[in-house]
Write a protein that holds these residues in place. Structure first.
Motif, PDB file in Angstrom:
ATOM      1  N   VAL A  33     -13.193 -13.986 -11.700  1.00  0.00           N
ATOM      2  CA  VAL A  33     -11.741 -13.830 -11.721  1.00  0.00           C
ATOM      3  C   VAL A  33     -11.132 -14.674 -12.838  1.00  0.00           C
ATOM      4  O   VAL A  33     -10.208 -14.231 -13.541  1.00  0.00           O
ATOM      5  CB  VAL A  33     -11.142 -14.216 -10.361  1.00  0.00           C
ATOM      6  CG1 VAL A  33      -9.616 -14.131 -10.394  1.00  0.00           C
ATOM      7  CG2 VAL A  33     -11.697 -13.320  -9.257  1.00  0.00           C
ATOM      8  N   GLN A  34     -11.664 -15.886 -13.053  1.00  0.00           N
ATOM      9  CA  GLN A  34     -11.128 -16.758 -14.103  1.00  0.00           C
ATOM     10  C   GLN A  34     -11.405 -16.167 -15.484  1.00  0.00           C
ATOM     11  O   GLN A  34     -10.550 -16.207 -16.378  1.00  0.00           O
ATOM     12  CB  GLN A  34     -11.736 -18.163 -14.005  1.00  0.00           C
ATOM     13  CG  GLN A  34     -11.850 -18.741 -12.612  1.00  0.00           C
ATOM     14  CD  GLN A  34     -10.594 -18.582 -11.773  1.00  0.00           C
ATOM     15  OE1 GLN A  34      -9.503 -18.987 -12.191  1.00  0.00           O
ATOM     16  NE2 GLN A  34     -10.737 -18.004 -10.565  1.00  0.00           N
ATOM     17  N   ILE A  35     -12.603 -15.626 -15.667  1.00  0.00           N
ATOM     18  CA  ILE A  35     -12.945 -15.015 -16.952  1.00  0.00           C
ATOM     19  C   ILE A  35     -12.097 -13.772 -17.196  1.00  0.00           C
ATOM     20  O   ILE A  35     -11.597 -13.546 -18.312  1.00  0.00           O
ATOM     21  CB  ILE A  35     -14.450 -14.676 -17.011  1.00  0.00           C
ATOM     22  CG1 ILE A  35     -15.270 -15.968 -17.043  1.00  0.00           C
ATOM     23  CG2 ILE A  35     -14.764 -13.809 -18.229  1.00  0.00           C
ATOM     24  CD1 ILE A  35     -16.768 -15.756 -17.062  1.00  0.00           C
ATOM     25  N   LYS A  36     -11.919 -12.969 -16.164  1.00  0.00           N
ATOM     26  CA  LYS A  36     -11.089 -11.769 -16.292  1.00  0.00           C
ATOM     27  C   LYS A  36      -9.673 -12.138 -16.716  1.00  0.00           C
ATOM     28  O   LYS A  36      -9.067 -11.471 -17.577  1.00  0.00           O
ATOM     29  CB  LYS A  36     -11.069 -11.013 -14.957  1.00  0.00           C
ATOM     30  CG  LYS A  36     -10.242  -9.734 -14.981  1.00  0.00           C
ATOM     31  CD  LYS A  36     -10.262  -9.050 -13.625  1.00  0.00           C
ATOM     32  CE  LYS A  36      -9.405  -7.785 -13.635  1.00  0.00           C
ATOM     33  NZ  LYS A  36      -9.412  -7.114 -12.296  1.00  0.00           N
ATOM     34  N   ASP A  37      -9.134 -13.201 -16.155  1.00  0.00           N
ATOM     35  CA  ASP A  37      -7.786 -13.633 -16.523  1.00  0.00           C
ATOM     36  C   ASP A  37      -7.725 -14.059 -17.989  1.00  0.00           C
ATOM     37  O   ASP A  37      -6.760 -13.739 -18.702  1.00  0.00           O
ATOM     38  CB  ASP A  37      -7.357 -14.797 -15.618  1.00  0.00           C
ATOM     39  CG  ASP A  37      -5.962 -15.302 -15.959  1.00  0.00           C
ATOM     40  OD1 ASP A  37      -4.985 -14.603 -15.624  1.00  0.00           O
ATOM     41  OD2 ASP A  37      -5.851 -16.388 -16.557  1.00  0.00           O
ATOM     42  N   TYR A  38      -8.760 -14.767 -18.441  1.00  0.00           N
ATOM     43  CA  TYR A  38      -8.779 -15.207 -19.838  1.00  0.00           C
ATOM     44  C   TYR A  38      -8.875 -14.008 -20.781  1.00  0.00           C
ATOM     45  O   TYR A  38      -8.196 -13.962 -21.818  1.00  0.00           O
ATOM     46  CB  TYR A  38      -9.946 -16.159 -20.077  1.00  0.00           C
ATOM     47  CG  TYR A  38     -10.003 -16.665 -21.504  1.00  0.00           C
ATOM     48  CD1 TYR A  38      -9.151 -17.677 -21.926  1.00  0.00           C
ATOM     49  CD2 TYR A  38     -10.888 -16.110 -22.418  1.00  0.00           C
ATOM     50  CE1 TYR A  38      -9.183 -18.128 -23.236  1.00  0.00           C
ATOM     51  CE2 TYR A  38     -10.922 -16.555 -23.733  1.00  0.00           C
ATOM     52  CZ  TYR A  38     -10.070 -17.570 -24.137  1.00  0.00           C
ATOM     53  OH  TYR A  38     -10.092 -18.007 -25.440  1.00  0.00           O
ATOM     54  N   LEU A  39      -9.710 -13.043 -20.438  1.00  0.00           N
ATOM     55  CA  LEU A  39      -9.848 -11.864 -21.295  1.00  0.00           C
ATOM     56  C   LEU A  39      -8.552 -11.052 -21.319  1.00  0.00           C
ATOM     57  O   LEU A  39      -8.215 -10.444 -22.351  1.00  0.00           O
ATOM     58  CB  LEU A  39     -11.016 -10.996 -20.814  1.00  0.00           C
ATOM     59  CG  LEU A  39     -12.407 -11.637 -20.910  1.00  0.00           C
ATOM     60  CD1 LEU A  39     -13.478 -10.651 -20.467  1.00  0.00           C
ATOM     61  CD2 LEU A  39     -12.697 -12.149 -22.316  1.00  0.00           C
ATOM     62  N   ASN A  40      -7.821 -11.055 -20.226  1.00  0.00           N
ATOM     63  CA  ASN A  40      -6.513 -10.402 -20.227  1.00  0.00           C
ATOM     64  C   ASN A  40      -5.564 -11.106 -21.184  1.00  0.00           C
ATOM     65  O   ASN A  40      -4.760 -10.457 -21.876  1.00  0.00           O
ATOM     66  CB  ASN A  40      -5.924 -10.381 -18.816  1.00  0.00           C
ATOM     67  CG  ASN A  40      -6.578  -9.351 -17.927  1.00  0.00           C
ATOM     68  OD1 ASN A  40      -7.146  -8.367 -18.401  1.00  0.00           O
ATOM     69  ND2 ASN A  40      -6.518  -9.573 -16.616  1.00  0.00           N
ATOM     70  N   TYR A  41      -5.646 -12.426 -21.235  1.00  0.00           N
ATOM     71  CA  TYR A  41      -4.839 -13.181 -22.192  1.00  0.00           C
ATOM     72  C   TYR A  41      -5.220 -12.814 -23.630  1.00  0.00           C
ATOM     73  O   TYR A  41      -4.345 -12.646 -24.502  1.00  0.00           O
ATOM     74  CB  TYR A  41      -5.022 -14.688 -21.971  1.00  0.00           C
ATOM     75  CG  TYR A  41      -4.634 -15.509 -23.161  1.00  0.00           C
ATOM     76  CD1 TYR A  41      -3.295 -15.709 -23.494  1.00  0.00           C
ATOM     77  CD2 TYR A  41      -5.606 -16.076 -23.984  1.00  0.00           C
ATOM     78  CE1 TYR A  41      -2.935 -16.444 -24.607  1.00  0.00           C
ATOM     79  CE2 TYR A  41      -5.253 -16.815 -25.101  1.00  0.00           C
ATOM     80  CZ  TYR A  41      -3.914 -16.999 -25.406  1.00  0.00           C
ATOM     81  OH  TYR A  41      -3.560 -17.725 -26.520  1.00  0.00           O
ATOM     82  N   LEU A  42      -6.512 -12.654 -23.899  1.00  0.00           N
ATOM     83  CA  LEU A  42      -6.959 -12.320 -25.246  1.00  0.00           C
ATOM     84  C   LEU A  42      -6.409 -10.983 -25.730  1.00  0.00           C
ATOM     85  O   LEU A  42      -6.277 -10.764 -26.934  1.00  0.00           O
ATOM     86  CB  LEU A  42      -8.487 -12.275 -25.308  1.00  0.00           C
ATOM     87  CG  LEU A  42      -9.246 -13.584 -25.491  1.00  0.00           C
ATOM     88  CD1 LEU A  42     -10.714 -13.292 -25.713  1.00  0.00           C
ATOM     89  CD2 LEU A  42      -8.679 -14.400 -26.642  1.00  0.00           C
TER      90      LEU A  42
END
Length: 341
Positions: free
Chosen positions: A245-254
């Protein structure tokens, strides 16, 4: 930094899902790179043969046999011990014939091994019953007499010896970082309890809000790196692993910096001791700024969640530069620990 369990490249996920449902479809795969490039391997259970392509890993290789499985038990216990520097770890069972694969799989399942286990009919033992070894710099260093102490010393040296890499772009969690004048390569965040060792030749800046640090790379090296922590982001789906979930959130930011979609190239499950995390490699086209052209970027991010706190390390850079420094990036990430010993 950790024991890795490879989920496989994104383009192979549908095939891997079939293996969970229909294990009898499993076939040997020929490695494309690494010290065993061109050799055939099969994975047991949810393992993936790609782990054998790792440029840095501890490995136990043995013949199919009860006494050797006892040593494998000790090897796995070593991977979870607190007194060693963690690196990827896996085992290879050398079979006399293909029929032994099913027997080996039953033994591995009954004994409850959690590290990736592969089988092969290739001759990897040179007449020995087993080999305890370290893969590093495209070489296999063997430790006689199952000397785990010597292996511990070797992986500690390799994991700390990293070459120059990285720099970082700001993310929403970073506010006006200030330079750390101490130049101690080991950065320890007491507030969120995590640590990482910066490569030789690097400085770093500590964020004013205390959430982490960004790297100051050697001049002329256009890579980016950052380590940080923040309260865990929750998913509406309780089945989603928290690190994912944390990685998914970061990739959404990217996506705010990208032209098009973020392409996930590999997904790994990682362990640091008993703490489970995720490790993704991804690529995207970064939108050019102030008249600069768009550019293909590649990145790697690793995430853990401990007691409601997300702890992450990320490395990014132009695709070719990332490829050229992939081994150094891997060594850097292996020094990341989501706790303070």
């Amino acid at each position: 930094m950790t024991m890795l369990i490879f989920f496989g490249r994104s383009m192979r996920l549908s095939g891997l899902a079939l293996l969970f449902l229909f294990p009898f479809l499993l076939r040997a795969e020929i490695l494309e790179k690494g010290i065993w490039a061109g050799k055939d391997f099969k994975a047991i259970g949810a393992g993936d043969v790609l782990v054998a392509e790792s440029p840095l890993a501890a490995v136990f290789i043995c013949k199919h046999g009860t006494s050797n499985y006892d040593l494998l038990t000790k090897f796995e216990s070593w991977t979870h011990s607190p007194d060693h520097t963690a690196v990827p770890a896996f085992a290879v069972i050398v079979l006399d014939n293909e029929e032994q694969h099913d027997v080996a799989e039953e033994v591995i399942t009954q004994r409850g091994f959690k590290i990736p286990v592969l089988t092969t009919s290739e001759d990897l033992l040179d007449g020995s019953q087993y080999r305890l070894a370290l893969i590093s710099e495209n070489q296999l260093k063997t430790f006689p007499d199952f000397d785990l102490a010597a292996l511990t010393q070797a992986v500690g040296t390799v994991a700390q010896a990293s070459s120059p890499i990285m720099t970082v772009s700001q993310t929403p969690e970073t506010t006006s970082p200030r330079k750390n004048q101490a130049r101690n390569p080991l950065y320890v965040n007491q507030r969120y309890e995590f640590s990482i060792r910066w490569p030789k030749g690097w400085d770093y800046k500590v964020a004013r809000n205390g959430d982490g640090a960004v790297g100051i790379p050697p001049e002329g090296l256009p890579l980016e790196a950052r380590v940080w922590a923040a309260p865990e982001i929750k998913s509406d789906d309780p089945s989603d692993p928290p690190p994912y979930v944390q990685i998914k959130d970061y990739l959404n930011y990217l996506k705010t910096q990208a032209r098009g979609e973020i392409q996930v190239e590999s997904k790994l499950k990682v362990f640091d001791g008993d703490i489970e995390g995720r490790d993704y490699t991804y690529s995207y086209v970064r939108a050019g700024k102030e008249g600069q052209p768009d550019m293909k970027y590649r990145g790697r991010i690793q995430a853990f969640v401990v007691d409601g706190i997300a702890k992450l390390v990320c490395v990014e850079g132009p695709e070719e530069v990332f490829k050229q420094n992939s081994n150094e990036i891997e060594k850097f990430i292996y020094t990341f620990h989501p706790f303070i010993e």
